[in-house]
Design an enzyme around this catalytic site. Sequence first.
Site, PDB file in Angstrom:
ATOM      1  N   ASP A   1       0.862  -1.178   0.000  1.00 31.28           N
ATOM      2  CA  ASP A   1       0.000   0.000   0.000  1.00 31.28           C
ATOM      3  C   ASP A   1       0.904   1.235   0.000  1.00 31.28           C
ATOM      4  O   ASP A   1       2.103   1.151   0.255  1.00 31.28           O
ATOM      5  CB  ASP A   1      -0.910  -0.050   1.233  1.00 31.28           C
TER       6      ASP A   1
ATOM      7  N   ASP B   1      -3.883   7.351  -3.742  1.00 33.53           N
ATOM      8  CA  ASP B   1      -5.224   7.804  -4.096  1.00 33.53           C
ATOM      9  C   ASP B   1      -5.824   8.570  -2.914  1.00 33.53           C
ATOM     10  O   ASP B   1      -5.209   8.640  -1.849  1.00 33.53           O
ATOM     11  CB  ASP B   1      -6.105   6.606  -4.480  1.00 33.53           C
TER      12      ASP B   1
ATOM     13  N   ALA C   1     -11.823   2.655   0.694  1.00 34.35           N
ATOM     14  CA  ALA C   1     -12.548   3.414   1.720  1.00 34.35           C
ATOM     15  C   ALA C   1     -13.871   2.769   2.131  1.00 34.35           C
ATOM     16  O   ALA C   1     -14.858   3.455   2.380  1.00 34.35           O
ATOM     17  CB  ALA C   1     -12.773   4.859   1.272  1.00 34.35           C
TER      18      ALA C   1
ATOM     19  N   CYS D   1     -14.931 -24.328  17.205  1.00 39.25           N
ATOM     20  CA  CYS D   1     -13.973 -24.401  16.098  1.00 39.25           C
ATOM     21  C   CYS D   1     -13.055 -25.592  16.337  1.00 39.25           C
ATOM     22  O   CYS D   1     -12.777 -25.953  17.483  1.00 39.25           O
ATOM     23  CB  CYS D   1     -13.168 -23.103  16.065  1.00 39.25           C
TER      24      CYS D   1
ATOM     25  N   CYS E   1      -9.922 -25.831  14.731  1.00 37.20           N
ATOM     26  CA  CYS E   1      -8.559 -25.535  14.280  1.00 37.20           C
ATOM     27  C   CYS E   1      -7.571 -26.007  15.354  1.00 37.20           C
ATOM     28  O   CYS E   1      -7.963 -26.277  16.489  1.00 37.20           O
ATOM     29  CB  CYS E   1      -8.403 -24.049  13.967  1.00 37.20           C
TER      30      CYS E   1
ATOM     31  N   CYS F   1      -7.851 -24.273  18.738  1.00 33.31           N
ATOM     32  CA  CYS F   1      -9.059 -24.510  19.532  1.00 33.31           C
ATOM     33  C   CYS F   1      -9.192 -25.973  19.950  1.00 33.31           C
ATOM     34  O   CYS F   1      -9.816 -26.272  20.970  1.00 33.31           O
ATOM     35  CB  CYS F   1     -10.283 -24.080  18.743  1.00 33.31           C
TER      36      CYS F   1
HETATM   37 ZN   LIG Z   1     -10.063 -22.122  16.088  1.00 37.13          ZN
END
Ligand SMILES: [Zn+2]
Length: 526
Positions: A93, A128, A196, A279, A281, A284
């Site tokens: 950016d 911009d 934006a 979750c 993952c 978790c």
């Molecule tokens: Zn998780």
Amino acid sequence: MRDAFERRDADAAGRLGSLSVPRAGVTVETPALLPVINPHIRTVEPSTLEAEFGAEILITNGYIFYKSDEYRQRALDEGLHDLFDFSGAIMTDSGSFQLSEYGEITVTTEEILRFQHDIGSDIGTPVDIPTPPDVSHERAASELATTQERLELAETVDVGEMLVNAPVQGSTYPDLRERAAADAYATALDVFPVGAVVPLMNAYRYDDMVEVVLGAKRGLGADAPVHLFGAGHPMMFALAVAAGCDLFDSAAYALYARDGRYLTVDGTEHLDDLDYFPCACPVCAQRTPTELRETDDETREELLARHNLHVSYRELRTIKQAIRDGDLLELVETRARGHPAMLDGYRALLDGVDQLERNDPVSKGAFFYVSNESAHRPEVRRHHDRLDRLAVDGDRVLLSEGEENSRFDETWRLKPPFGPYPAALSDSYPLTAEVPERLDRDAYEAAAEGVRQLVEANPTVEFTVAHFEWPDDVLESLPDGVEVLALGDDSEYPDSGGQGDARPREANPNGDEPKDEYVDGDEDGQ
Ligand SMILES: [Zn+2]
């Protein structure tokens, strides 16, 4: 013709595609997530993102490097890829965000683009003007003119193989977004961030966000990769993809983790409020919320950031599979139930049904009617639009939710939300839709609209609607001259000996009539 982006599959306005990034020598599968890396605070190392999360692309702020005593020279000497130990694509950016936050920055578009090139960025960004929401149309238009000047200037800067972003601004005015997008698309620049929109997302204004995106998409060609700048919450990925966004960047995974916030596809939880992790993952699965709360601050922040990344990448994989399967809108509709503001966003998307209909594939796997919003999907609109091209045989035609009746010249099926269709189309998408037994008003109203369009296209034909318990006012809304027959336990067709007794939702698909009799040429094979 742009060659950086290739669309491989589509659903609604969503695309599964690939973005070729020549300077990095990589092809990024889209929709893609770009984790934001702040060189000063690396919550999760870029090499970890690549190795453990499969990140193909990330984003960092070129302006932070430009201003940094610590990193400026290192970035120039080593290049971003070595500095981050990351072999995927790196987008930078320009400092526009700092411009919007602090009112000024001390660099020009030419300087910052050359600098981004010199530190090894693969996709750079001009400076911009990120016009905030709800400013006057005049201010938005005037700032847009400045942005467009910067884009045209950016075209003239020699940056070798580096791709260059062409941000699309225009505040909350879809007309300005469309114009900005058309002007940006007319340049030779490569990637099109819708800019934006963060204030809209922070305020849960997902309907305004969708209108802004749809405005920008109207000004862009189908070969334009679209980046929703600053969008990092997984709850809105499906909606934004369905509106036509291909790239997202997430600072949210790290910023939220710093505040003890836990991302889900339905919204944000606070770690302090969780007794269980919803979750699976690695973060978790291996500990309880209590155990995570008891770890030291730095470890907890990193683990939360990792969960936030896992849930974000998982949602993108879910979206890609949904595009493959043709059920992206079912996914968006499901996600829309997570928060009322998401429902507003989905309804705003369906308000753009004509725009969606142009991109939506004609045939998919299955249409699941999962809520009243399903009645407003592009497939319903497309069916209504083609009713005037379907040949009606005979002077007296029955449109029936029940069985055929030989007293009429022809019997068409009648199925909310689509309305009437010839039996020969019964096996065609979307008329194979799975629809609940207990329907809502929107489904009946959409079916009545289909009847209206068929009647309008065939003014000399006498139509009779045979229905199971349609609401009275929907029946009253049918065009003048349409006969109505109630089907059910004690109703009978006149002269027909009780053919309405059975309650099949669909008539026998292998009826007496030859299959292709009702179908005009260009409807074949759908
Ligand atoms: Zn998780």
